[in-house]
Structure formats: C-alpha cells, structure tokens
Enzyme design. Structure first.
Site, short mmCIF file in Angstrom:
data_model
loop_
_atom_site.label_atom_id
_atom_site.label_comp_id
_atom_site.label_asym_id
_atom_site.label_seq_id
_atom_site.Cartn_x
_atom_site.Cartn_y
_atom_site.Cartn_z
N LYS A 58 21.25 -32.97 -106.97
CA LYS A 58 21.15 -34.35 -107.47
C LYS A 58 22.45 -34.82 -108.11
O LYS A 58 23.16 -34.03 -108.74
CB LYS A 58 20.02 -34.45 -108.51
CG LYS A 58 18.73 -33.75 -108.10
CD LYS A 58 17.58 -33.99 -109.06
CE LYS A 58 16.41 -33.07 -108.72
NZ LYS A 58 16.49 -31.76 -109.36
N TYR A 60 22.07 -29.37 -114.07
CA TYR A 60 21.39 -28.16 -114.54
C TYR A 60 22.37 -27.01 -114.78
O TYR A 60 22.03 -26.04 -115.44
CB TYR A 60 20.34 -27.66 -113.52
CG TYR A 60 19.22 -28.62 -113.21
CD1 TYR A 60 18.95 -29.73 -114.01
CD2 TYR A 60 18.39 -28.40 -112.10
CE1 TYR A 60 17.92 -30.60 -113.69
CE2 TYR A 60 17.36 -29.27 -111.79
CZ TYR A 60 17.13 -30.37 -112.59
OH TYR A 60 16.11 -31.21 -112.26
N HIS A 67 19.77 -38.79 -109.38
CA HIS A 67 18.92 -38.13 -110.37
C HIS A 67 18.12 -39.16 -111.21
O HIS A 67 16.94 -38.96 -111.49
CB HIS A 67 19.78 -37.25 -111.27
CG HIS A 67 19.05 -36.09 -111.88
ND1 HIS A 67 19.64 -34.88 -112.11
CD2 HIS A 67 17.77 -35.96 -112.31
CE1 HIS A 67 18.76 -34.05 -112.65
NE2 HIS A 67 17.63 -34.69 -112.78
N ASP A 81 15.08 -26.39 -105.53
CA ASP A 81 15.49 -27.65 -106.16
C ASP A 81 16.48 -27.38 -107.29
O ASP A 81 16.16 -26.65 -108.22
CB ASP A 81 14.26 -28.36 -106.73
CG ASP A 81 14.62 -29.70 -107.37
OD1 ASP A 81 14.71 -30.69 -106.63
OD2 ASP A 81 14.84 -29.73 -108.60
N1 LIG Z 1 14.30 -35.09 -111.26
C1 LIG Z 1 14.18 -34.86 -112.54
O1 LIG Z 1 14.55 -35.68 -113.39
C2 LIG Z 1 13.55 -33.56 -112.99
C3 LIG Z 1 13.08 -33.45 -114.31
C4 LIG Z 1 12.47 -32.24 -114.69
C5 LIG Z 1 12.32 -31.21 -113.77
N2 LIG Z 1 12.82 -31.34 -112.49
C6 LIG Z 1 12.71 -30.21 -111.51
O2 LIG Z 1 11.37 -29.73 -111.52
C7 LIG Z 1 11.36 -28.34 -111.82
C8 LIG Z 1 10.08 -27.93 -112.53
O3 LIG Z 1 9.91 -28.63 -113.74
P1 LIG Z 1 10.11 -27.96 -115.18
O4 LIG Z 1 11.08 -26.87 -115.08
O5 LIG Z 1 10.39 -29.09 -116.10
O6 LIG Z 1 8.66 -27.43 -115.61
P2 LIG Z 1 7.44 -26.66 -114.91
O7 LIG Z 1 7.84 -26.09 -113.61
O8 LIG Z 1 6.26 -27.56 -114.95
O9 LIG Z 1 7.17 -25.49 -115.98
C9 LIG Z 1 8.08 -24.46 -116.16
C10 LIG Z 1 7.52 -23.50 -117.23
O10 LIG Z 1 6.28 -22.93 -116.81
C11 LIG Z 1 6.31 -21.54 -116.90
N3 LIG Z 1 5.53 -21.01 -115.78
C12 LIG Z 1 5.79 -21.19 -114.45
N4 LIG Z 1 4.82 -20.64 -113.69
C13 LIG Z 1 3.93 -20.07 -114.55
C14 LIG Z 1 2.74 -19.35 -114.36
N5 LIG Z 1 2.24 -19.11 -113.13
N6 LIG Z 1 2.06 -18.91 -115.47
C15 LIG Z 1 2.54 -19.17 -116.70
N7 LIG Z 1 3.68 -19.85 -116.95
C16 LIG Z 1 4.36 -20.30 -115.87
C17 LIG Z 1 7.77 -21.16 -116.83
O11 LIG Z 1 8.00 -19.94 -117.53
P3 LIG Z 1 9.05 -18.79 -117.07
O12 LIG Z 1 10.20 -19.45 -116.36
O13 LIG Z 1 9.45 -18.18 -118.38
O14 LIG Z 1 8.28 -17.85 -116.20
C18 LIG Z 1 8.43 -22.34 -117.55
O15 LIG Z 1 8.39 -22.17 -118.95
C19 LIG Z 1 12.64 -28.16 -112.65
O16 LIG Z 1 13.01 -26.82 -112.79
C20 LIG Z 1 13.60 -29.02 -111.87
O17 LIG Z 1 14.03 -28.33 -110.70
C21 LIG Z 1 13.41 -32.51 -112.10
#
Ligand SMILES: NC(=O)c1ccc[n+]([C@@H]2O[C@H](COP(=O)([O-])OP(=O)(O)OC[C@H]3O[C@@H](n4cnc5c(N)ncnc54)[C@H](OP(=O)(O)O)[C@@H]3O)[C@@H](O)[C@H]2O)c1
Ligand SMILES: *[C@@H]1O[C@H](CO)[C@@H](O)[C@H](O)[C@H]1NC(C)=O
Ligand SMILES: *[C@@H]1O[C@H](CO)[C@@H](O)[C@H](O)[C@H]1NC(C)=O
Length: 332
Positions: free
Chosen positions: A107, A78, A140, A73
C-alpha cells in the site's frame, strides 16, 4: 424428481464444502485473487522490540506459505515489506511455491499522494520486498498527510492517476483503494478511466458494512476485510467496544458444534459475507488454525446471530486525521 434434485444439490454443496479449498475471487480487471490472506501489520508505533517482531513476521509468512496461504498483505508504512519479501523469496527458492501462484499486496502511504510520487514509491516498496511486481497496490487512505501529521492538498483522484501509471508499467498487476467510503468510490469511478479492483476496509463482527459491501458487489469491486477479529480478544478490545468476546458462551457452543474455535467461526462468518479476511498472527498454531475454515458452513440462524453484533463500531477510526478534507468516516 424433487428428491433427486435435493440429493443432487446436497452432493454438490457437500463437495464444495468438503473440498476445503480457499475460494478465488475474479477481479474486474480479469485477474484472480485468493479469498483468504495473512496480515502483517505490527502496528504503527516503533518500539525497541521492532527487530525481534519483524523476524516473527518473516517466520509467520513462511509458516503461512507452508500451510497453503497464497495471499499476503503488507504496506510500506508497516515496515515489514523486507521480511515479507525475504520469506516469499526463500519459499520460492525452496520450490514450495511459485511466485506467480502467490498474491502480494502492498500500500501507498499518505505522504506520497502526489501523482508523480506514486511510481517511485512503489519502486521503493518493490526494492524492500525484493520482488519485480506486486499483485495489488492500494492507496492506503484517501488522506494526503506528511509524516509529521500536517495535511497537504492532493486530491485522491490525482493519486489514482499515479496508480494507473503503476499498473501500466506492470509494477502492480491490479490497483485498488483502502479506507474509502462509498461517496469517494462513486467519485473515483465517475471521474477516472480505471475502476479500483479491490476495496480494503475494516470488517468484523462490530462493523459489518452492509451498504458498502452491497455497493461493491454492484460495482464488481472485491472487498478485503481488515482487522477481521475486531474486539473479540479482551487484551485488544477497548473498554467501550461492544460484545462479543472470545469466551462468549453462545459463540463457544457454536464453535464446539463444528469442532472449531471461536476465532475460526468468526473468520468463517466473514467468508460467508463474501469478503476476504486477512487475519494477522505470528503464532504458528494460529497461522494454521485461521485458514482451516473451508470445510464447514454456518446455518442461517447462526448468521442472523452474528449479524446482530454489527454496531458500526470501528477499532480503527483514525481520528487523528479527522480534520483532513478527505477523512472517510463518521465525524462524531
Ligand atoms: N488498510 C488498512 O488501513 C489496515 C488497517 C489495519 C489492518 N490492516 C491489515 O489487516 C491485517 C489484520 O488486521 P490486524 O492486524 O489489525 O488485526 P487482526 O488480524 O484482527 O488481529 C490480530 C491479533 O489477533 C491475534 N490472533 C490472530 N489469530 C488468533 C487466533 N486464532 N486465536 C487467538 N488470537 C489470534 C494476533 O495475535 P498473535 O499475532 O500474537 O498470534 C493479533 O494480536 C493487518 O495485519 C494488516 O495487514 C489494514
Ligand atoms: C511537516 O512536514 C512537511 C514536509 O516535510 C513540511 O513542509 C512542514 O513544514 C512540516 N510541518 C511541521 C509543522 O513540522
Ligand atoms: C477436531 O479438531 C481437531 C483440531 O483441528 C482435530 O485434531 C480433531 O481430529 C477433530 N476432531 C473431530 C472429531 O473431528
């Protein structure tokens, strides 16, 4: 007879669980979508370490493909499409995976909502990715907004017409939306000829969206769960974020029972809600750990406990856009 039936069901269920494979979702346009993906957002703030972090994204995507991820994704905004694409193209060239077996989402950002801007903007994303098509293109946000923050007046119904053109041209195999609420989906479905295949919204322990998920189930729209970890990591949680955190004793106990980590049982819960989690990590061990959740199942009691953490609390409320006529969330 009953005993045999129970035994039979046990065998079937065990086979499904033990197989340890990621499920596939059938989209309403007939295509398949892998039920687990890698997120690649580094946040929207630019900083001096940007280039370094972008290289981390390229590594993460490569590790993910090696670990069996089929779904990545990204988004124009980004600023990681180039690294996502180079990782994919390298792995395809190495013969590790075929392009057609991968599912790539990107997106459309808020500054390109005019109908005629959609296809040219997708072409820019494809150029960044160095790919001929994406599997899924999402609006998005429902909000039309320039980079300087000013809102402009384009209805997302108009944007959607541009998305339909992108699909017709084969530049996006499927199209969908992100951050739309139920009223917006209802309006989109009633006023246009093509139904969104996917809704991507925030879903995690603190914002589980039961009504929206049920609406999507009825409409045959597949739901992707972004920010799947919500506030479980103390370094990411705002001070007002509801519990639990990753060290919560009850969660640790449940995780230990399955020989899994708390992040893994949290992702597993989302899988059992029938949504597609897209956790982001640039850490190799976590890339591998996060997808290793398809060989166990939570009990009804455990799921009831998890359901209790739902406080309709968003980590991404995008309050900066609250004055847009298309702001999708609660305004208080
Ligand atoms: N459509 C939208 O508006 C929208 C909005 C937000 C996000 N998104 C998408 O959703 C994806 C995920 O959401 P997000 O990036 O906001 O947050 P997330 O995936 O909920 O959390 C990411 C964080 O968790 C840590 N992490 C991941 N796996 C872990 C594990 N097993 N143990 C400990 N820590 C862990 C990562 O650290 P490290 O990377 O340092 O390992 C990072 O700091 C985004 O990257 C994006 O692609 C879309
Ligand atoms: C914001 O950007 C738009 C489009 O580039 C421009 O027309 C508008 O004048 C800008 N507004 C401000 C306050 O800078
Ligand atoms: C527990 O999980 C770890 C990490 O996945 C694995 O190496 C170990 O073999 C597992 N132990 C048992 C008893 O299944």
């Amino acid at each position: 007879m009953f005993k045999f039936l129970v035994l039979f069901m046990f065998v079937v269920v065990s086979l499904t669980i033990a197989s340890g494979t990621v499920p596939t979702f059938k989209l309403n346009d007939g295509r398949d979508m892998p039920g687990f993906g890698l997120g690649t957002s580094l946040g929207l703030k630019k900083d001096n370490n940007r280039d370094l972090k972008k290289n981390e994204i390229e590594n993460a995507v490569k590790w993910a493909i090696d670990a069996g991820y089929k779904h990545i994704d990204t988004a124009f905004v980004y600023d990681t499409e180039d690294k996502v694409g180079s990782a994919i193209n390298k792995k395809v060239a190495e013969g590790v995976v075929k392009r057609e077996d991968l599912f790539v989402t990107t997106k459309l950002w808020n500054d390109a909502h005019a109908r005629d801007a959609v296809v040219p903007t997708l072409r820019k994303s494809l150029e960044n990715l160095n790919l001929d098509y994406v599997d899924l293109y999402l609006i998005h946000w429902p909000i039309a907004q320039y980079r300087n923050g000013t809102f402009y007046d384009v209805d997302y119904l108009e944007t959607w017409e541009g998305m339909i053109e992108a699909k017709k041209l084969g530049l996006a195999k499927s199209i969908g939306v992100s951050n739309f609420n139920q009223q917006m989906l209802e309006r989109l479905i009633s006023k246009s000829s093509v139904k969104p295949a996917v809704l991507q919204v925030e879903i995690n322990l603190n914002v589980q969206q039961p009504e929206l998920r049920e609406y999507c189930r009825q409409q045959n729209i597949v739901v992707t769960a972004y920010t799947p970890f919500g506030s479980i990591f103390p370094n990411k949680a705002r001070s007002d974020a509801p519990p639990p955190r990753v060290d919560d004793p009850t969660l640790v106990q449940i995780a230990n029972k399955y020989n899994k980590t708390v992040p893994q049982i949290v992702l597993r819960y989302l899988v059992e809600l029938n949504v597609i989690p897209i956790p982001k990590t640039v850490t190799k061990s976590r890339v591998e750990q996060n997808i290793d959740i398809f060989d166990f199942e939570l009990t009804r009691e455990e799921k009831d406990l998890f359901r209790g953490y739902d406080k309709n609390y968003r980590t991404i409320d995008y309050k900066a856009a609250i004055d847009s006529p298309y702001y999708p969330f609660e305004k208080n």
